[in-house]
Design a protein around this motif. Sequence first.
Motif, PDB file in Angstrom:
ATOM      1  N   GLY A  29     -30.682  34.531 -38.904  1.00  0.00           N
ATOM      2  CA  GLY A  29     -31.426  33.285 -38.893  1.00  0.00           C
ATOM      3  C   GLY A  29     -30.726  32.107 -38.240  1.00  0.00           C
ATOM      4  O   GLY A  29     -31.162  30.969 -38.406  1.00  0.00           O
ATOM      5  N   ILE A  30     -29.661  32.378 -37.472  1.00  0.00           N
ATOM      6  CA  ILE A  30     -28.980  31.264 -36.810  1.00  0.00           C
ATOM      7  C   ILE A  30     -29.848  30.739 -35.670  1.00  0.00           C
ATOM      8  O   ILE A  30     -30.276  31.493 -34.814  1.00  0.00           O
ATOM      9  CB  ILE A  30     -27.623  31.691 -36.244  1.00  0.00           C
ATOM     10  N   ASP A  31     -30.098  29.455 -35.673  1.00  0.00           N
ATOM     11  CA  ASP A  31     -30.858  28.830 -34.593  1.00  0.00           C
ATOM     12  C   ASP A  31     -29.940  28.168 -33.576  1.00  0.00           C
ATOM     13  O   ASP A  31     -29.997  28.432 -32.400  1.00  0.00           O
ATOM     14  CB  ASP A  31     -31.837  27.790 -35.153  1.00  0.00           C
ATOM     15  N   VAL A  32     -29.105  27.286 -34.045  1.00  0.00           N
ATOM     16  CA  VAL A  32     -28.256  26.501 -33.151  1.00  0.00           C
ATOM     17  C   VAL A  32     -26.794  26.685 -33.519  1.00  0.00           C
ATOM     18  O   VAL A  32     -26.428  26.611 -34.689  1.00  0.00           O
ATOM     19  CB  VAL A  32     -28.603  24.999 -33.219  1.00  0.00           C
ATOM     20  N   MET A  33     -25.995  26.941 -32.517  1.00  0.00           N
ATOM     21  CA  MET A  33     -24.546  26.975 -32.677  1.00  0.00           C
ATOM     22  C   MET A  33     -23.972  25.800 -31.887  1.00  0.00           C
ATOM     23  O   MET A  33     -24.465  25.497 -30.793  1.00  0.00           O
ATOM     24  CB  MET A  33     -23.960  28.271 -32.132  1.00  0.00           C
ATOM     25  N   GLY A  34     -22.966  25.179 -32.444  1.00  0.00           N
ATOM     26  CA  GLY A  34     -22.428  24.019 -31.746  1.00  0.00           C
ATOM     27  C   GLY A  34     -20.942  23.830 -31.950  1.00  0.00           C
ATOM     28  O   GLY A  34     -20.343  24.374 -32.887  1.00  0.00           O
ATOM     29  N   TRP A  35     -20.371  23.070 -31.037  1.00  0.00           N
ATOM     30  CA  TRP A  35     -18.976  22.638 -31.136  1.00  0.00           C
ATOM     31  C   TRP A  35     -18.954  21.119 -31.282  1.00  0.00           C
ATOM     32  O   TRP A  35     -19.653  20.401 -30.553  1.00  0.00           O
ATOM     33  CB  TRP A  35     -18.174  23.024 -29.898  1.00  0.00           C
ATOM     34  N   TYR A  36     -18.172  20.653 -32.209  1.00  0.00           N
ATOM     35  CA  TYR A  36     -17.963  19.230 -32.441  1.00  0.00           C
ATOM     36  C   TYR A  36     -16.465  18.966 -32.377  1.00  0.00           C
ATOM     37  O   TYR A  36     -15.664  19.892 -32.505  1.00  0.00           O
ATOM     38  CB  TYR A  36     -18.500  18.823 -33.817  1.00  0.00           C
ATOM     39  N   ARG A  37     -16.112  17.710 -32.204  1.00  0.00           N
ATOM     40  CA  ARG A  37     -14.687  17.386 -32.212  1.00  0.00           C
ATOM     41  C   ARG A  37     -14.470  16.034 -32.867  1.00  0.00           C
ATOM     42  O   ARG A  37     -15.362  15.194 -32.896  1.00  0.00           O
ATOM     43  CB  ARG A  37     -14.107  17.380 -30.797  1.00  0.00           C
ATOM     44  N   GLY A  53     -32.211  30.781 -27.910  1.00  0.00           N
ATOM     45  CA  GLY A  53     -32.714  31.266 -26.624  1.00  0.00           C
ATOM     46  C   GLY A  53     -31.818  30.955 -25.441  1.00  0.00           C
ATOM     47  O   GLY A  53     -32.102  31.396 -24.326  1.00  0.00           O
ATOM     48  N   GLY A  54     -30.764  30.186 -25.683  1.00  0.00           N
ATOM     49  CA  GLY A  54     -29.807  29.912 -24.615  1.00  0.00           C
ATOM     50  C   GLY A  54     -29.818  28.499 -24.072  1.00  0.00           C
ATOM     51  O   GLY A  54     -28.968  28.143 -23.240  1.00  0.00           O
ATOM     52  N   ASP A  55     -30.770  27.666 -24.491  1.00  0.00           N
ATOM     53  CA  ASP A  55     -30.769  26.274 -24.034  1.00  0.00           C
ATOM     54  C   ASP A  55     -29.511  25.564 -24.521  1.00  0.00           C
ATOM     55  O   ASP A  55     -29.119  25.720 -25.681  1.00  0.00           O
ATOM     56  CB  ASP A  55     -31.997  25.539 -24.561  1.00  0.00           C
ATOM     57  N   THR A  56     -28.924  24.774 -23.636  1.00  0.00           N
ATOM     58  CA  THR A  56     -27.658  24.115 -23.961  1.00  0.00           C
ATOM     59  C   THR A  56     -27.756  22.600 -23.815  1.00  0.00           C
ATOM     60  O   THR A  56     -28.585  22.089 -23.057  1.00  0.00           O
ATOM     61  CB  THR A  56     -26.526  24.615 -23.050  1.00  0.00           C
ATOM     62  N   ASN A  57     -26.920  21.910 -24.554  1.00  0.00           N
ATOM     63  CA  ASN A  57     -26.762  20.467 -24.431  1.00  0.00           C
ATOM     64  C   ASN A  57     -25.277  20.149 -24.467  1.00  0.00           C
ATOM     65  O   ASN A  57     -24.543  20.744 -25.268  1.00  0.00           O
ATOM     66  CB  ASN A  57     -27.456  19.723 -25.569  1.00  0.00           C
ATOM     67  N   CYS A  94     -16.584  24.313 -35.227  1.00  0.00           N
ATOM     68  CA  CYS A  94     -17.808  25.022 -34.861  1.00  0.00           C
ATOM     69  C   CYS A  94     -18.812  24.942 -36.011  1.00  0.00           C
ATOM     70  O   CYS A  94     -18.427  24.810 -37.181  1.00  0.00           O
ATOM     71  CB  CYS A  94     -17.515  26.467 -34.507  1.00  0.00           C
ATOM     72  N   SER A  95     -20.067  25.039 -35.648  1.00  0.00           N
ATOM     73  CA  SER A  95     -21.156  24.928 -36.615  1.00  0.00           C
ATOM     74  C   SER A  95     -22.242  25.930 -36.296  1.00  0.00           C
ATOM     75  O   SER A  95     -22.610  26.091 -35.128  1.00  0.00           O
ATOM     76  CB  SER A  95     -21.722  23.506 -36.574  1.00  0.00           C
ATOM     77  N   PHE A  96     -22.737  26.615 -37.327  1.00  0.00           N
ATOM     78  CA  PHE A  96     -23.873  27.511 -37.193  1.00  0.00           C
ATOM     79  C   PHE A  96     -24.978  26.972 -38.108  1.00  0.00           C
ATOM     80  O   PHE A  96     -24.769  26.840 -39.316  1.00  0.00           O
ATOM     81  CB  PHE A  96     -23.544  28.927 -37.648  1.00  0.00           C
ATOM     82  N   ARG A  97     -26.146  26.695 -37.539  1.00  0.00           N
ATOM     83  CA  ARG A  97     -27.251  26.168 -38.320  1.00  0.00           C
ATOM     84  C   ARG A  97     -28.480  27.058 -38.163  1.00  0.00           C
ATOM     85  O   ARG A  97     -28.726  27.608 -37.089  1.00  0.00           O
ATOM     86  CB  ARG A  97     -27.609  24.754 -37.870  1.00  0.00           C
ATOM     87  N   GLY A  98     -29.263  27.154 -39.226  1.00  0.00           N
ATOM     88  CA  GLY A  98     -30.477  27.942 -39.155  1.00  0.00           C
ATOM     89  C   GLY A  98     -31.162  28.008 -40.486  1.00  0.00           C
ATOM     90  O   GLY A  98     -30.974  27.117 -41.336  1.00  0.00           O
ATOM     91  N   PRO A 104     -32.575  26.255 -45.422  1.00  0.00           N
ATOM     92  CA  PRO A 104     -31.686  25.870 -44.316  1.00  0.00           C
ATOM     93  C   PRO A 104     -30.216  26.087 -44.674  1.00  0.00           C
ATOM     94  O   PRO A 104     -29.825  25.983 -45.836  1.00  0.00           O
ATOM     95  CB  PRO A 104     -31.997  24.389 -44.124  1.00  0.00           C
ATOM     96  N   PHE A 105     -29.422  26.414 -43.683  1.00  0.00           N
ATOM     97  CA  PHE A 105     -27.985  26.480 -43.864  1.00  0.00           C
ATOM     98  C   PHE A 105     -27.279  25.785 -42.712  1.00  0.00           C
ATOM     99  O   PHE A 105     -27.835  25.609 -41.628  1.00  0.00           O
ATOM    100  CB  PHE A 105     -27.493  27.930 -44.012  1.00  0.00           C
TER     101      PHE A 105
END
Length: 118
Positions: A29-37, A53-57, A94-98, A104-105
């Motif tokens: 169920g992971i939707d968005v993975m991200g890196w923060y600093r 789906g691979g869209d990036t920001n 790193c963050s995994f959200r979904g 939600p997690f």
Amino acid sequence: VQLQASGGGLVQPGGSLRLSCAAARSIFGIDVMGWYRQAPGEQRELVAKIARGGDTNYADSVKGRFTISRDNAANTLLLQMNSLKPGDTAVYYCSFRGYAYTIPFDYWGQGTLVTVSS
């Protein structure tokens, strides 16, 4: 769920590092993975994120230098960092959200330190 971030270290300006983040177990169920600093004395900021789906920001400050990628099957997140600058010095998280069904997690790694210095 514990996320393990790795790959940080000391690098000279202009150098490269690759960060990775993996979950201790399979996560569905992971939707968005991200890196923060977060730099000393600063607020945590988004570096880059990638949707299922691979869209990036990307943050404007890293566009053209950093590349985020993910392996959905392995629940792994990568960040290739090139042309590093002293301003990139920070602890990277790193963050995994979904959603697990409808719940939600938002899981976070412990952080890995990146130091860019000559």
